[in-house]
Design a protein around this motif. Structure first.
Motif, PDB file in Angstrom:
ATOM      1  N   GLU A 219      -6.906  -3.330  -0.694  1.00  0.00           N
ATOM      2  CA  GLU A 219      -6.356  -2.483   0.368  1.00  0.00           C
ATOM      3  C   GLU A 219      -7.251  -2.376   1.595  1.00  0.00           C
ATOM      4  O   GLU A 219      -6.753  -2.160   2.697  1.00  0.00           O
ATOM      5  CB  GLU A 219      -6.048  -1.085  -0.175  1.00  0.00           C
TER       6      GLU A 219
ATOM      7  N   LYS B 113      -2.905   3.422  -8.085  1.00  0.00           N
ATOM      8  CA  LYS B 113      -1.513   3.022  -8.319  1.00  0.00           C
ATOM      9  C   LYS B 113      -1.426   1.807  -9.230  1.00  0.00           C
ATOM     10  O   LYS B 113      -0.579   1.741 -10.118  1.00  0.00           O
ATOM     11  CB  LYS B 113      -0.818   2.715  -6.985  1.00  0.00           C
TER      12      LYS B 113
ATOM     13  N   ALA C 223      -1.961  -2.297  -2.889  1.00  0.00           N
ATOM     14  CA  ALA C 223      -1.861  -0.882  -3.229  1.00  0.00           C
ATOM     15  C   ALA C 223      -3.225  -0.368  -3.681  1.00  0.00           C
ATOM     16  O   ALA C 223      -4.135  -1.146  -4.001  1.00  0.00           O
ATOM     17  CB  ALA C 223      -0.822  -0.677  -4.325  1.00  0.00           C
TER      18      ALA C 223
ATOM     19  N   SER D 106       0.815  -1.220   0.000  1.00  0.00           N
ATOM     20  CA  SER D 106       0.000   0.000   0.000  1.00  0.00           C
ATOM     21  C   SER D 106       0.846   1.267   0.000  1.00  0.00           C
ATOM     22  O   SER D 106       0.403   2.313  -0.477  1.00  0.00           O
ATOM     23  CB  SER D 106      -0.940  -0.003   1.207  1.00  0.00           C
ATOM     24  N   ASP D 107       2.088   1.189   0.521  1.00  0.00           N
ATOM     25  CA  ASP D 107       2.952   2.367   0.561  1.00  0.00           C
ATOM     26  C   ASP D 107       4.048   2.320  -0.508  1.00  0.00           C
ATOM     27  O   ASP D 107       4.976   3.108  -0.482  1.00  0.00           O
ATOM     28  CB  ASP D 107       3.584   2.512   1.952  1.00  0.00           C
ATOM     29  N   TRP D 108       3.945   1.382  -1.467  1.00  0.00           N
ATOM     30  CA  TRP D 108       4.934   1.272  -2.535  1.00  0.00           C
ATOM     31  C   TRP D 108       4.565   2.204  -3.687  1.00  0.00           C
ATOM     32  O   TRP D 108       3.392   2.471  -3.940  1.00  0.00           O
ATOM     33  CB  TRP D 108       5.005  -0.150  -3.073  1.00  0.00           C
ATOM     34  N   GLU D 109       5.589   2.650  -4.412  1.00  0.00           N
ATOM     35  CA  GLU D 109       5.364   3.477  -5.597  1.00  0.00           C
ATOM     36  C   GLU D 109       5.404   2.657  -6.883  1.00  0.00           C
ATOM     37  O   GLU D 109       4.915   3.105  -7.919  1.00  0.00           O
ATOM     38  CB  GLU D 109       6.401   4.605  -5.658  1.00  0.00           C
TER      39      GLU D 109
END
Length: 232
Positions: free
Chosen positions: A137, A119, A115, A79-82
């Motif tokens: 998510e 995204k 994510a 969830s916090d990955w780009e």
């Protein structure tokens, strides 16, 4: 690189025929293993998961569409990955486009990640894929099927990642298979780690070559790998 010494065509043919017998035995054993896989018992999925999709929120049952079976690829994208995982992207390259063939055998394919949908769709567009990709998510789906872990959490199986009793990271890859009985969804199979190998056509093509995968001696077996738009 060390190569086998050149031999005559007749010597090569003798060696190839000997290997063919091993290959045929392996194929028969694989067929027997697949039969055992189909005989695994089924487990009813009780949790009412709701995924974010391009067409609105969808249940696990909705992901089947009109099909009897559903295959989920658990794609590592926290969830916090780009960006999505390079290894999972490698598998996605090998699986994109097969959904029409699966549907011809009453089977749907969907990718699921933690994510946000925004995204996932942006990354899918970047890599040129077309498969169905939904966000889990706001659900426990990835944790329940033992591909996402938190401190002290071992997932639905109670045995860590790949039934090992261990946790190797917060996000891990896997494939899970489901079948429906009317509106009831049943879980039939999940595989992780090297169990995903057979799904990667690129690896199997390399396995045919004299040099193979060329991963011996690397810091990590897949340290050579790049996302398809990052080579060169």
């Amino acid at each position: 690189m060390n190569f086998q010494k050149p031999v005559s065509r007749d010597e090569w043919l003798d060696a190839r025929k000997a290997l063919l017998q091993r290959e045929k035995a392996f194929t028969r054993e694989r067929d027997a293993l697949s039969a055992l896989r189909r005989e695994l018992p089924l487990v009813k999925v009780e949790t009412p998961y709701l995924f974010h999709s391009e067409t609105g929120d969808q249940s696990l049952l909705d992901l089947f569409g009109n099909n009897k079976q559903l295959i989920i690829y658990h794609f590592m994208f926290g969830s916090d990955w780009e960006e999505g995982c390079p290894s999972c992207s490698f598998w996605a390259d090998n699986l994109d486009g097969i959904d029409a063939h699966l549907a011809a055998r009453d089977t749907a394919l969907a990718f699921v990640s933690n994510a946000s949908l925004e995204k996932l769709l942006a990354y899918r567009k970047r890599l040129g894929w077309n498969f169905k990709w939904v966000s889990a998510e706001d659900t426990s789906f990835s944790s329940d099927f033992a591909v996402s872990f938190h401190e002290g959490d071992e997932g639905l199986t109670g045995t860590g990642y790949n039934y090992s009793g261990n946790i190797y990271g917060k996000e891990m890859p896997g494939i899970s298979v489901f079948i429906r009985d009317g509106d009831t969804v049943l879980h039939s199979y999940s595989t992780y780690s090297r169990g995903l190998d057979m799904m990667n056509g690129t690896y199997h093509m390399l396995d045919l070559t004299p040099l193979g995968r060329q991963e011996d001696g690397l810091d990590g077996t897949m340290s050579w790998l790049r996302r398809r738009d990052a080579y060169g």
